[in-house]
Design a protein around this motif. Structure first.
Motif, short mmCIF file in Angstrom:
data_model
loop_
_atom_site.label_atom_id
_atom_site.label_comp_id
_atom_site.label_asym_id
_atom_site.label_seq_id
_atom_site.Cartn_x
_atom_site.Cartn_y
_atom_site.Cartn_z
N LYS A 82 18.51 -20.61 44.35
CA LYS A 82 19.69 -21.46 44.55
C LYS A 82 20.25 -21.77 43.17
N PRO A 83 21.56 -22.00 43.07
CA PRO A 83 22.11 -22.27 41.73
C PRO A 83 21.65 -23.63 41.19
N VAL A 84 21.34 -23.65 39.90
CA VAL A 84 20.96 -24.89 39.22
C VAL A 84 22.00 -25.16 38.13
N VAL A 85 22.57 -26.35 38.15
CA VAL A 85 23.58 -26.72 37.16
C VAL A 85 23.01 -27.82 36.26
N ALA A 86 23.01 -27.58 34.96
CA ALA A 86 22.62 -28.63 34.01
C ALA A 86 23.84 -29.53 33.78
N VAL A 87 23.67 -30.79 34.07
CA VAL A 87 24.76 -31.76 33.89
C VAL A 87 24.42 -32.53 32.61
N VAL A 88 24.99 -32.08 31.50
CA VAL A 88 24.54 -32.54 30.18
C VAL A 88 25.30 -33.81 29.79
N ASN A 89 24.59 -34.93 29.91
CA ASN A 89 25.21 -36.24 29.76
C ASN A 89 24.91 -36.88 28.40
N GLY A 90 24.50 -36.07 27.43
CA GLY A 90 24.22 -36.62 26.10
C GLY A 90 23.42 -35.63 25.28
N TYR A 91 22.47 -36.14 24.47
CA TYR A 91 21.68 -35.25 23.62
C TYR A 91 20.98 -34.17 24.45
N CYS A 92 21.11 -32.96 23.98
CA CYS A 92 20.50 -31.82 24.68
C CYS A 92 19.82 -30.98 23.60
N GLY A 170 29.90 -40.36 31.95
CA GLY A 170 29.67 -41.28 33.06
C GLY A 170 30.14 -40.72 34.39
N GLU A 171 30.92 -41.55 35.10
CA GLU A 171 31.32 -41.19 36.47
C GLU A 171 32.09 -39.87 36.53
N ALA A 172 32.97 -39.65 35.53
CA ALA A 172 33.81 -38.45 35.57
C ALA A 172 32.93 -37.20 35.53
N LEU A 173 31.88 -37.23 34.71
CA LEU A 173 30.97 -36.08 34.63
C LEU A 173 30.25 -35.88 35.96
N MET A 174 29.75 -36.98 36.52
CA MET A 174 29.02 -36.86 37.79
C MET A 174 29.94 -36.43 38.93
N ASP A 175 31.19 -36.91 38.91
CA ASP A 175 32.15 -36.47 39.93
C ASP A 175 32.37 -34.96 39.84
N ALA A 176 32.53 -34.48 38.60
CA ALA A 176 32.74 -33.03 38.41
C ALA A 176 31.51 -32.25 38.86
N ALA A 177 30.33 -32.82 38.57
CA ALA A 177 29.08 -32.14 38.96
C ALA A 177 28.97 -32.06 40.48
N MET A 178 29.29 -33.17 41.15
CA MET A 178 29.20 -33.19 42.61
C MET A 178 30.22 -32.24 43.24
N LEU A 179 31.39 -32.17 42.63
CA LEU A 179 32.43 -31.26 43.13
C LEU A 179 31.95 -29.81 43.03
N LEU A 180 31.37 -29.49 41.88
CA LEU A 180 30.85 -28.13 41.67
C LEU A 180 29.71 -27.84 42.64
N ALA A 181 28.79 -28.79 42.77
CA ALA A 181 27.66 -28.60 43.69
C ALA A 181 28.16 -28.40 45.11
N GLY A 182 29.18 -29.19 45.47
CA GLY A 182 29.75 -29.06 46.82
C GLY A 182 30.34 -27.69 47.05
N ARG A 183 31.01 -27.16 46.05
CA ARG A 183 31.58 -25.81 46.18
C ARG A 183 30.48 -24.77 46.30
N LEU A 184 29.45 -24.90 45.46
CA LEU A 184 28.34 -23.93 45.51
C LEU A 184 27.61 -24.01 46.86
N ALA A 185 27.51 -25.24 47.40
CA ALA A 185 26.80 -25.43 48.66
C ALA A 185 27.52 -24.78 49.84
N LEU A 186 28.81 -24.53 49.67
CA LEU A 186 29.56 -23.89 50.76
C LEU A 186 29.47 -22.36 50.71
N GLN A 187 28.93 -21.84 49.64
CA GLN A 187 28.83 -20.37 49.51
C GLN A 187 27.71 -19.85 50.42
#
Ligand code: COA
Length: 245
Positions: A82-92, A170-187
């Motif tokens: 399954k696809p794994v997305v790193a949601v990088v919210n700071g130091y990486c 913050g929220e904008a990053l998590m919103d984008a992550a959820m949007l991407l996950a939602g798109r991947l989940a429909l594949q």
């Protein structure tokens, strides 16, 4: 999946790595999970690397154990169908960057920083960082980052193709992550798993071997009900509903 060790900037100690490995096994076995997001607790760090205090008294044998734990997590991410997305919210940094590099995609907040600072500790990357960074961004970028140990901004990482998209923190990053996950989940899950495997082989094998692997994966998709659904939906001018069969 959230690495929860904010007081140490989510550094990967033995406990965290065992928990990550367990979580990845559960996610792999859970048929309702179609995409995975990986991030770090808090607003400062994704993962600030391996746990540095664990290094102090470690000799080569302990180093192999530490790197082995990180490798098991990285291998589980690579093998996860399954696809794994790193949601990088700071130091990486360090092992955190190596984990992110093993993910299928990386998105980041604009304040994120990426680096392989191991050389500053008198050591070097041991979790595939030199290998995956070379493959993803080229030898010059890998050398510059690993040899100086200097971090790069999220914008540079985006320019180097390491990060797919940049967002406010913050929220904008998590919103984008959820949007991407939602798109991947429909594949279609079977085609997506085959695709992940083919892309992995494309990165590792010679052209002919990789093309043969892609061909087999392509053919396998034709045995699925989701192929019939996808093609029928196109012909009937409607949205497909994929079921993973
Ligand atoms: N392992 C263990 N603990 C870590 C850590 C790591 N890789 N990175 C940060 N921490 C801890 C710090 O020791 C500190 O703990 P303390 O509050 O008990 O002293 C806490 O996390 C906060 O870190 P701090 O350094 O105070 O934050 P900062 O914002 O000033 O700096 C970094 C952030 C990421 C630049 C800095 O912590 C750093 O350079 N960390 C090491 C990164 C690294 O070399 N990673 C590769 C390891 S192989």
């Amino acid at each position: 999946m959230t690495v929860r060790r904010a007081n140490a900037l989510n550094a990967l100690n033995a406990d965290v790595l065992v928990q990550l490995e367990d979580a990845l096994e559960r996610l792999s076995n859970d048929q309702t999970v179609r995409a995975v997001l990986l991030t770090g607790e808090g607003d400062k760090a994704f993962i600030a690397g391996a746990d540095i205090p664990e290094f102090l008294e470690a000799g080569p044998a302990e180093a192999l154990l530490i790197a082995g734990r990180i490798k098991r997590v990285i291998d589980a991410i690579v093998r996860l169908p399954k696809p794994v997305v790193a949601v990088v919210n700071g130091y990486c940094f360090g092992g955190g960057f190596e984990v992110a590099l093993a993910c299928d995609l990386r998105i980041a907040c604009k304040q994120a920083q990426f680096g392989l600072p191991e050389i500053k500790l008198g050591i070097m990357p041991g979790g595939g960082g030199t290998v995956r960074l070379t493959k993803l961004a080229g030898g010059s970028v890998a050398r510059m980052m690993a040899m100086t140990g200097d971090s790069i901004s999220a914008e540079r990482a985006h320019q180097f193709g390491l990060v797919a998209s940049l967002h406010e923190s913050g929220e904008a990053l998590m919103d984008a992550a959820m949007l991407l996950a939602g798109r991947l989940a429909l594949q279609p899950p079977i085609a997506l798993a085959q695709l992940k495997s083919a892309l992995q082989i494309a990165a590792d094998a010679d052209t002919e071997t990789a093309c043969q692997a892609e061909l087999k994966a392509f053919a396998l998709c034709f045995s699925t009900a989701d192929k019939r659904e996808g093609v029928s939906a196109f012909l009937e001018k409607r949205k497909p509903v994929f079921k993973g069969a």
